[in-house]
Motif scaffolding. Structure first.
Motif, mmCIF file in Angstrom:
data_model
loop_
_atom_site.group_PDB
_atom_site.id
_atom_site.type_symbol
_atom_site.label_atom_id
_atom_site.label_comp_id
_atom_site.label_asym_id
_atom_site.label_seq_id
_atom_site.Cartn_x
_atom_site.Cartn_y
_atom_site.Cartn_z
ATOM 1 N N TRP A 70 -15.491 27.205 -18.911
ATOM 2 C CA TRP A 70 -16.132 25.745 -18.594
ATOM 3 C C TRP A 70 -17.496 25.810 -18.307
ATOM 4 O O TRP A 70 -17.561 26.110 -16.911
ATOM 5 N N LYS A 119 -2.506 18.004 -9.934
ATOM 6 C CA LYS A 119 -3.069 16.819 -10.492
ATOM 7 C C LYS A 119 -3.217 15.730 -9.560
ATOM 8 O O LYS A 119 -4.240 15.127 -9.615
ATOM 9 N N GLU A 133 -16.005 15.653 -12.500
ATOM 10 C CA GLU A 133 -14.970 16.183 -13.526
ATOM 11 C C GLU A 133 -14.313 17.420 -12.906
ATOM 12 O O GLU A 133 -14.741 18.104 -12.322
ATOM 13 N N LYS A 135 -10.707 20.312 -13.808
ATOM 14 C CA LYS A 135 -9.592 20.837 -14.723
ATOM 15 C C LYS A 135 -8.697 21.543 -14.035
ATOM 16 O O LYS A 135 -9.063 22.124 -12.721
ATOM 17 N N PHE A 137 -5.243 24.253 -13.463
ATOM 18 C CA PHE A 137 -4.787 25.389 -13.983
ATOM 19 C C PHE A 137 -3.687 25.976 -13.091
ATOM 20 O O PHE A 137 -3.745 26.276 -11.962
ATOM 21 N N TYR A 178 -10.869 23.535 -11.362
ATOM 22 C CA TYR A 178 -12.588 23.737 -11.665
ATOM 23 C C TYR A 178 -12.930 22.193 -11.477
ATOM 24 O O TYR A 178 -12.519 21.418 -11.866
ATOM 25 N N THR A 179 -14.097 22.311 -10.910
ATOM 26 C CA THR A 179 -14.650 20.937 -10.807
ATOM 27 C C THR A 179 -16.365 21.072 -11.241
ATOM 28 O O THR A 179 -16.873 22.268 -10.829
#
Length: 353
Positions: A70, A119, A133, A135, A137, A178-179
């Motif tokens: 990303w 989450k 933003e 993600k 994992f 990840y951000t």
């Protein structure tokens, strides 16, 4: 965030929230590529030590760094959730009519438990910083959780290649967020293995060519979980009564003396029927029975055939003549790998009578 103090404050609040959600370890790593990590990955794959895990090689470019997966990522939030056991993982070593299941697989599937809380933490972060933003994992994407955990300061990769925490030993499930935010980094953790080689010496199959190197093709966890065909005969006896994974290199780590089972999540407490299951009962499972028995367990993902294959190797190593008839019944199993394992086990047990 526009200044260092504000970024530091956010990182501290983020850590507090992570602790409230049950994460025992927290750290921040940069998302940029680390040439040393990338070179180690390339060498490991080049040596073929990943065995049949072809996805490791196929997505190597993504694994090299978070930004390889990303490009917009700026920080990695590395997190660990404790599953420190209250019992000795080696206790069943001589109870050969019983099966040994890796500690991590005796409770609920960690993928589900950890991801749910990742989450929740990601939602909290976005609520605090709407422009961020994220993600999340958990072991199902091309993410190098262990090297990132080391870079984030939550532990170091020990000689067994797993992450070792000074507070939680070898018993951590790892996850990452990840951000696009640039968060305050805490610095990497230094290696504290010293001259100890307990993990290397404990390996039943000599899966470590050298300290900090793992040849997965010789690792019992790989052989019982990832490997799909017959296990090579040179390893079958060394499997002992291990039918899913292996804890030996983790269990002997001296740093585990600092691990406290009180920090383990309730969801990871072992199901009573998985602590010391009898091989006779496991060998009788058909596909429907297997799926029902292991509902909600990570063991379910290997399927009945691979699982029974493992149980047959354990039966062959048990010296328990009472299991010979069960093995005989499986010599005509529709799955040729199961049938092969059954013939090997039956022959071993009959020769021991």
């Amino acid at each position: 965030m526009v200044n260092a103090q504000a970024t530091s404050d956010l990182t501290q609040r983020l850590e507090r929230q992570a602790r409230e959600l049950g994460f025992a370890a927290f750290g921040i790593a940069p998302a940029a590529e680390d040439p040393v990590r990338a070179e180690r990955l390339e060498r490991w794959l080049g040596d073929g030590h990943h065995g049949s895990m072809e996805w490791m090689e196929t997505r190597q470019h993504h694994r090299r760094s978070p930004q390889g997966l990303w490009p917009e990522a700026r920080s990695v939030i590395a997190l660990g959730m404790s599953y420190a056991p209250a019992h000795d993982p080696m206790a069943l070593e001589t109870a050969r009519s019983h099966a040994r299941i890796s500690v991590y697989a005796q409770g609920k599937d960690y993928h589900d438990v950890v991801k749910k809380r990742l989450k929740a933490l990601a939602r909290w972060l976005v609520a605090e910083e709407p422009d961020a933003e994220v993600k999340v994992f958990v072991d199902t994407a091309p993410v190098m959780e262990k090297p990132l955990g080391e870079a984030a300061g939550i532990g170091w990769q020990g000689k067994h290649t797993n992450l070792v925490s000074p507070d939680h030993g070898s018993w951590l499930f790892l996850g990452a967020i990840y951000t696009t935010l640039a968060l305050s980094e805490g610095g990497s953790q230094r290696d504290q293995c010293g001259t100890c080689r307990a993990c290397l010496d404990a390996c039943p199959t000599d899966a470590f060519p050298a300290p900090y190197q793992l040849d997965a093709r010789r690792c019992i966890s790989y052989l019982t979980i990832e490997h799909k065909g017959p296990v090579a005969e040179e390893f079958r006896e060394a499997l002992g009564n291990r039918i899913y994974g292996c804890d030996d290199c983790l269990a002997v780590c001296p740093w585990n003396k600092f691990a406290d089972e009180a920090h383990a999540m309730r969801e990871f407490l072992p199901r009573a029927e998985l602590v010391a299951p009898r091989l006779a009962e496991l060998l009788a499972l058909d596909d429907a029975g297997f799926r029902s028995f292991f509902s909600g367990s990570p063991i379910k993902r290997i399927g009945r055939d691979r699982f029974v294959r493992n149980c047959l190797y354990a039966a062959g190593n048990s010296g328990d003549g009472a299991l010979a008839k069960l093995c005989d019944r499986l010599t005509d199993d529709p799955d040729p790998v199961v049938a092969d394992a059954a013939r090997w086990a039956a022959a071993r047990l009959k020769s021991a009578l």
